[in-house]
Design a protein around this motif. Structure first.
Motif, PDB file in Angstrom:
ATOM      1  N   LEU A  13      45.001  37.602  28.110  1.00 13.62           N
ATOM      2  CA  LEU A  13      44.947  38.765  28.998  1.00 13.62           C
ATOM      3  C   LEU A  13      44.960  40.057  28.193  1.00 13.62           C
ATOM      4  CD1 LEU A  13      45.182  40.233  31.735  1.00 13.62           C
ATOM      5  CD2 LEU A  13      47.656  39.831  31.623  1.00 13.62           C
TER       6      LEU A  13
ATOM      7  N   SER B 186      42.499  35.069  37.697  1.00 12.36           N
ATOM      8  CA  SER B 186      43.723  35.477  37.013  1.00 12.36           C
ATOM      9  C   SER B 186      43.936  36.987  37.038  1.00 12.36           C
ATOM     10  CB  SER B 186      43.677  35.011  35.553  1.00 12.36           C
ATOM     11  OG  SER B 186      43.737  33.607  35.463  1.00 12.36           O
ATOM     12  N   MET B 187      42.851  37.736  37.078  1.00  8.17           N
ATOM     13  CA  MET B 187      42.936  39.197  37.005  1.00  8.17           C
ATOM     14  C   MET B 187      42.306  39.829  38.235  1.00  8.17           C
ATOM     15  SD  MET B 187      41.743  39.852  33.039  1.00  8.17           S
ATOM     16  CE  MET B 187      40.106  39.126  33.311  1.00  8.17           C
TER      17      MET B 187
ATOM     18  N   THR C 104      47.341  31.595  33.610  1.00 10.36           N
ATOM     19  CA  THR C 104      47.238  32.997  33.198  1.00 10.36           C
ATOM     20  C   THR C 104      48.309  33.289  32.158  1.00 10.36           C
ATOM     21  OG1 THR C 104      46.451  33.601  35.407  1.00 10.36           O
ATOM     22  CG2 THR C 104      47.221  35.385  33.990  1.00 10.36           C
TER      23      THR C 104
ATOM     24  N   THR D 184      45.976  35.512  40.712  1.00  8.20           N
ATOM     25  CA  THR D 184      46.336  36.821  41.260  1.00  8.20           C
ATOM     26  C   THR D 184      45.491  37.182  42.478  1.00  8.20           C
ATOM     27  OG1 THR D 184      46.776  37.454  38.958  1.00  8.20           O
ATOM     28  CG2 THR D 184      46.836  39.209  40.587  1.00  8.20           C
TER      29      THR D 184
ATOM     30  N   SER E  20      47.832  41.343  36.991  1.00  6.51           N
ATOM     31  CA  SER E  20      47.817  39.909  36.703  1.00  6.51           C
ATOM     32  C   SER E  20      49.210  39.313  36.836  1.00  6.51           C
ATOM     33  CB  SER E  20      47.291  39.675  35.283  1.00  6.51           C
ATOM     34  OG  SER E  20      47.050  38.318  35.051  1.00  6.51           O
TER      35      SER E  20
END
Length: 354
Positions: A207, A184-185, A202, A238, A196
């Motif tokens: 986050l 996700s990051m 996500t 991502t 992101s």
């Protein structure tokens, strides 16, 4: 000004303010002991790799073997054995580069088709200052099968080995909010920025909690890709559209359809001192951005990727990467096709480096 002009002005003002804040964070709050790349990683040897119906709904990279007209294997045992061969290829490749690999075993009490992708449930982080502990982050996962990948024994092992504190974000699962690790990051560890793109896996709340706890500034945007049905769907992670190295960023800017968001992301990357290497949507679909820069104990840099990714790169893109790193690659075709994740997903970086 018309109402449209005012709206556009306010949108640009917000993006400008974010970029100013990112620049300030990078210059004033960047610890001087942090590194972007590491020389040691963790990998999980899969016992029961296979196609996971629970994750296929929003992962446009996954191919259902029962609907592939015989082009992909449908024998689960053969798939499992081939995935182990691909795992061992990557393991050998990393070791041949001088990267220290901690090979861990999958759980033997459950069938976990995606356990070869540990970077989604755990990540490791260097201390932010002297006399402060390292951090181990645990993440909320969308699929029930993937939540079962978390291993208490491994968490205890690394907590003790690194003398780390645990940042446990798994409670967000209770509210159906997810953040699947360094899928996700994509993290700029030196400049303290997290990139992101939002998706079903996500969400902003976990986050922003991660960023607050570990002193990062989030850069949040939307990115889409064309599905097998021809419509555009959110990119599930991502790290399939962005790869950050120390000096470069491979990114599929075309997947960010909103022009203001696209400019914001590109400007943020360039302001952090990295050269943008644009990736096409076709290259995205070949997992080009699902690559990872690592180093060995002598400091030699490698960008590790799949052979399919390497063959999809243009010569000029390879030359850009080779300015700072060697390229190391091996085929992981079965894992990419049935698992919907690539080389980067198979590796959990361990920080701090040795």
């Amino acid at each position: 000004f018309s109402s449209v002009d005012c709206s556009q002005f306010m949108q640009w003002f917000r993006f400008y303010s974010l970029l100013r804040r990112l620049t300030t964070m990078a210059s004033e709050h960047k610890p001087n002991n942090l590194q972007q790349v590491t020389n040691r990683v963790m990998m999980i040897r899969p016992r029961s790799f296979g196609f996971n119906e629970q994750t296929a709904g929003d992962n446009a990279f996954q191919i259902d073997p029962t609907k592939s007209n015989g082009s992909y294997l449908t024998d689960p045992e053969q798939v499992r054995k081939l995935a182990i061969v691909e795992f061992e290829r990557l393991l050998s490749l990393l070791k041949s580069c001088g990267i220290q690999v901690h090979e861990e075993l999958d759980r033997d009490d459950l069938k976990l088709p995606d356990s070869v992708f540990p970077n989604n449930w755990i990540s490791f982080h260097s201390p932010l200052a002297q006399d402060t502990p390292s951090k181990i982050a645990l993440y909320p996962m969308m699929a029930n099968t993937r939540r079962n990948e978390r291993q208490d024994t491994l968490i205890r092992k690394w907590t003790e080995s690194l003398q780390a504190e645990v940042l446990d974000l798994t409670y967000f699962e209770n509210n159906k909010l997810f953040l699947e690790g360094t899928g996700s990051m994509v993290i700029d560890r030196v400049n303290r920025i997290v990139y992101s793109c939002l998706s079903a896996r996500t969400h902003e709340d976990p986050l922003k909690t991660f960023c607050h706890e570990l002193n990062y500034t989030p850069v949040i945007f939307n990115a889409t890709q064309k599905s097998s049905l021809g419509n555009y769907v959110p990119i599930y992670h991502t790290n399939v559209m962005l790869c950050l190295g120390e000096e470069f960023a491979m990114i599929c800017l075309d997947s960010i359809r909103n022009e203001s968001e696209r400019i914001m992301v590109k400007n943020s990357i360039e302001k952090s001192g990295k050269e943008v290497i644009p990736i096409t949507e076709l290259q995205l679909n070949n997992f080009v951005c699902n690559s990872l820069q690592l180093c060995n104990k002598n400091g030699k840099r490698y960008v590790v990727m799949s052979t399919k990714s390497y063959e999809a790169l243009k010569d000029w893109q390879k030359e850009k990467i080779l300015e700072s790193s060697e390229i190391a690659h091996c085929p992981v075709d079965v894992i990419e096709a049935l698992g919907g994740g690539g080389v980067r997903c198979m590796i959990a970086e361990i920080f701090p480096p040795l």
